[in-house]
Design an enzyme around this catalytic site. Structure first.
Site, PDB file in Angstrom:
ATOM      1  N   ARG A  49      25.119  62.093  65.687  1.00 57.16           N
ATOM      2  CA  ARG A  49      26.107  62.912  66.375  1.00 57.16           C
ATOM      3  C   ARG A  49      25.496  63.710  67.531  1.00 57.16           C
ATOM      4  O   ARG A  49      26.098  63.849  68.589  1.00 57.16           O
ATOM      5  CB  ARG A  49      26.751  63.863  65.379  1.00 57.16           C
ATOM      6  N   LYS A 156      19.971  53.919  48.841  1.00 55.18           N
ATOM      7  CA  LYS A 156      20.480  54.526  47.620  1.00 55.18           C
ATOM      8  C   LYS A 156      20.918  55.946  47.932  1.00 55.18           C
ATOM      9  O   LYS A 156      20.475  56.463  48.941  1.00 55.18           O
ATOM     10  CB  LYS A 156      19.437  54.432  46.529  1.00 55.18           C
ATOM     11  N   ASP A 185      16.101  49.301  47.502  1.00 55.66           N
ATOM     12  CA  ASP A 185      15.477  50.163  46.505  1.00 55.66           C
ATOM     13  C   ASP A 185      14.028  50.262  46.946  1.00 55.66           C
ATOM     14  O   ASP A 185      13.287  49.278  46.879  1.00 55.66           O
ATOM     15  CB  ASP A 185      15.559  49.519  45.114  1.00 55.66           C
ATOM     16  N   HIS A 186      13.622  51.433  47.411  1.00 53.23           N
ATOM     17  CA  HIS A 186      12.306  51.488  48.064  1.00 53.23           C
ATOM     18  C   HIS A 186      11.154  51.201  47.104  1.00 53.23           C
ATOM     19  O   HIS A 186      10.049  50.913  47.530  1.00 53.23           O
ATOM     20  CB  HIS A 186      12.106  52.805  48.825  1.00 53.23           C
ATOM     21  N   LYS A 190       6.955  48.674  47.390  1.00 56.72           N
ATOM     22  CA  LYS A 190       5.585  49.035  47.012  1.00 56.72           C
ATOM     23  C   LYS A 190       4.809  47.771  46.639  1.00 56.72           C
ATOM     24  O   LYS A 190       5.268  46.978  45.830  1.00 56.72           O
ATOM     25  CB  LYS A 190       5.597  50.015  45.823  1.00 56.72           C
ATOM     26  N   ASP A 243      19.270  59.521  39.491  1.00 51.32           N
ATOM     27  CA  ASP A 243      18.372  59.444  40.640  1.00 51.32           C
ATOM     28  C   ASP A 243      17.310  58.348  40.468  1.00 51.32           C
ATOM     29  O   ASP A 243      16.904  57.720  41.431  1.00 51.32           O
ATOM     30  CB  ASP A 243      17.684  60.817  40.799  1.00 51.32           C
ATOM     31  N   HIS A 248      15.093  52.636  40.453  1.00 54.19           N
ATOM     32  CA  HIS A 248      13.640  52.442  40.449  1.00 54.19           C
ATOM     33  C   HIS A 248      13.110  51.986  39.080  1.00 54.19           C
ATOM     34  O   HIS A 248      12.341  51.040  38.973  1.00 54.19           O
ATOM     35  CB  HIS A 248      12.925  53.733  40.850  1.00 54.19           C
TER      36      HIS A 248
HETATM   37  C1  BG6 Z   1      13.833  58.773  45.410  1.00 60.07           C
HETATM   38  C2  BG6 Z   1      14.427  59.889  44.610  1.00 60.07           C
HETATM   39  O1  BG6 Z   1      14.688  57.658  45.390  1.00 60.07           O
HETATM   40  O2  BG6 Z   1      12.577  58.411  44.864  1.00 60.07           O
HETATM   41  C3  BG6 Z   1      13.488  61.085  44.616  1.00 60.07           C
HETATM   42  O3  BG6 Z   1      15.678  60.262  45.146  1.00 60.07           O
HETATM   43  C4  BG6 Z   1      12.111  60.678  44.141  1.00 60.07           C
HETATM   44  O4  BG6 Z   1      13.999  62.146  43.814  1.00 60.07           O
HETATM   45  C5  BG6 Z   1      11.620  59.456  44.895  1.00 60.07           C
HETATM   46  O5  BG6 Z   1      11.249  61.769  44.366  1.00 60.07           O
HETATM   47  C6  BG6 Z   1      10.331  58.937  44.289  1.00 60.07           C
HETATM   48  O6  BG6 Z   1       9.800  57.963  45.135  1.00 60.07           O
HETATM   49  P1  BG6 Z   1       8.234  57.750  45.237  1.00 60.07           P
HETATM   50  O7  BG6 Z   1       8.092  56.588  46.178  1.00 60.07           O
HETATM   51  O8  BG6 Z   1       7.650  59.025  45.765  1.00 60.07           O
HETATM   52  O9  BG6 Z   1       7.762  57.459  43.850  1.00 60.07           O
END
Ligand code: BG6
Length: 501
Positions: A49, A156, A185-186, A190, A243, A248
């Site tokens: 924005r 997410k 999903d990050h 890894k 969360d 994860h």
């Molecule tokens: C995120 C959560 O998806 O993953 C956070 O919303 C969390 O609360 C994080 O801290 C953890 O990710 P990582 O890569 O630091 O283990």
């Protein structure tokens, strides 16, 4: 293996002024450029924005990359990234923004040769996902025609429970084909998470014992030392279960437990992961108390000696908040490989160490042979996959303590990634962005996976939602969670592995 060069394309980031863009996406693009993995014709469009010119956006790209780079910055790559960066200021809810975006993408096609291909990265608040996708659809921006592809990347949280995840999937499918949707999903970005499959299936010695005949139980820990920081508002509505678990932790469980897929084809891998999620037995309402533990941190002291406030004293958290910052679960996967092998998982904020790991505990050998020796106990073998921060693998086994008497001691065989491959230098988003560009959805969540992940936690959400916990806060910051989390294992004659802080 040869790296596939991605098609020319544009990446459009909605939420370009946010944290994710600055900390992860821009530094990841820099790293991809440095590794020669960006397409030869590429453009980045930031949409947000706030008013900003292309020039100002390019300065931001430079500042963000320099501030959050994971290694030395390559000036030539950064220059290239700046030169292909553009900015569109607009309200995400205004159709005019999408008309302007269409014009801009057409201009980029001419100026940068992007071939009309584009992926839209939704790095915005989740409430905006359906709005943006709906408007992209109405503006014709996700139509794949004339050989061009269009994809949408969704961050997410994907819904807040099973019902809302289903509704979100339905809305997305009104506009997009499933193959156009990349749900991120990050954790799957890894290296060590991806390595679980390689470790299991590219080695001959582990798979034969990776089952109920040899494995006693599995422990998965995702522990964080941080509290909720500046995210109190989001977190207080969310809690640790939503969360971390359907996303994860579900990834870690499925990659550990799944059957070998027949190929690395996206659907072959995701089919096997989904089967595991579906095989996890949802607890009956009356069992939730026995297989799910929730906790919330009170004030405490960290390993560094720092005193920290309790969760209810954090900014933007309700003073009587019922939100859990810790969860421990006992999961039962009822298939031929894992029946009666519990998977204990725990995750929480303000724990004593930042550690993510998967520990496979094998069955104890019979003691009979040692009957007439001073040995009265045999430690079980244990294999630990260290996901972060120290990436590696440890195998524990028993060895004879030198000396005349028969004495045993547990010893470790350690492998550390850094020793072999150097310290990793990535944001964790490189592989995921690269896969969006080349159209490989293996590491992205399919609609049915997301729903199956929510299906695992929904019975717990239902029970927890029906009554606030009476004992919160029930663990001090800097400790390993509430006593009930220990009881979850001691009831079964087991205990959590001690992890050094
Ligand atoms: C995120 C959560 O998806 O993953 C956070 O919303 C969390 O609360 C994080 O801290 C953890 O990710 P990582 O890569 O630091 O283990």
């Amino acid at each position: 293996m040869a790296v596939i060069a991605g098609d020319p394309c544009a990446m459009v980031i909605f939420g370009a002024s946010g944290d994710l863009t600055k900390r992860k996406l821009l530094p990841a693009l820099h790293n991809l450029g440095e590794q020669g993995q960006l397409p030869h014709a590429f453009a980045v469009v930031g949409v947000a924005r706030s008013a900003m010119s292309d020039e100002e956006f390019r300065r931001k790209v430079e500042l963000d990359v320099r501030e959050h780079a994971t290694g030395p910055v390559n000036d030539a790559v950064l220059e290239r990234l700046k030169n292909c960066a553009h900015y569109l200021s607009g309200d995400i809810r205004d159709p005019a923004t999408y008309t302007a975006l269409e014009d801009l993408l057409a201009r980029l096609e001419r100026a940068h040769g992007t071939g009309g291909n584009a992926f839209f990265y939704l790095a915005t608040a989740p409430e905006l996902f359906t709005e943006i996708v709906g408007r992209l659809g109405s503006a014709g921006l996700v139509r794949q025609e004339g050989g061009r592809w269009r994809r949408v990347v969704i961050e997410k949280p994907f819904g807040t429970d099973l019902e809302s995840a289903r509704a979100l999937n339905r809305r997305l499918r009104e506009v997009l084909d499933e193959r156009q949707i990349y749900r991120i999903d990050h954790y799957l970005g890894k290296e060590t998470v991806q390595n679980i499959l390689v470790f299991r299936f590219a080695n001959g010695i582990f798979e034969p014992i990776w089952n109920r005949r040899y494995v006693d139980h599995v422990q998965i820990t995702v522990a964080e030392t941080l509290g909720v920081e500046q995210r109190g508002d989001y977190y207080d509505r969310t809690g640790a279960l939503r969360d971390m678990v359907p996303n994860h932790i579900a990834q870690l469980v499925t990659l550990t437990a799944m059957e070998p897929p027949i190929s690395f084809d996206a659907d072959a891998v995701r089919d096997e992961q989904t089967k595991i999620l579906k095989a996890i037995q949802p607890p009956l309402c009356e069992d939730v108390e026995r297989c799910a533990v929730r906790g919330q941190y009170g004030p405490g002291t960290l390993a560094t000696g720092e005193s920290v406030p309790g969760y209810r004293q954090e900014p933007n958290v309700r003073p009587d908040s019922p939100t859990e910052t810790f969860v421990a679960l006992k999961l039962a996967i009822d298939d031929w490989r894992w029946a009666d092998v519990p998977f204990y998982v725990r995750t929480g904020k303000r724990l004593p160490a930042r550690v993510t790991e998967i520990a496979i505990q094998f069955r104890r050998p019979p003691l009979l042979l040692f009957r007439d020796t001073p040995v009265d106990y045999l430690h079980a073998n244990r294999l630990v996959l260290h996901i972060q921060p120290n990436e590696g693998i440890t195998l524990r086994f028993g060895a004879k303590v030198p000396g005349a008497a028969m004495k045993l001691g547990p010893v470790n065989m350690d492998f550390e990634y850094a020793d072999y491959f150097g310290a990793p230098s990535s944001t964790g988003y490189e592989k995921l962005l690269y896969d969006c560009i080349v159209g490989d959805a293996t590491l992205f969540q399919r609609a049915d996976m997301v729903e199956a992940g929510w299906g695992v936690v929904q019975p717990i959400l239902d029970v927890w939602g029906s009554g606030p916990p009476r004992d919160f806060p029930n663990y001090a910051a800097g400790t390993w969670g509430p006593a009930a989390a220990d009881a979850l294992l001691t009831r079964d004659g087991r205990r959590w592995r001690e992890i050094e802080g």
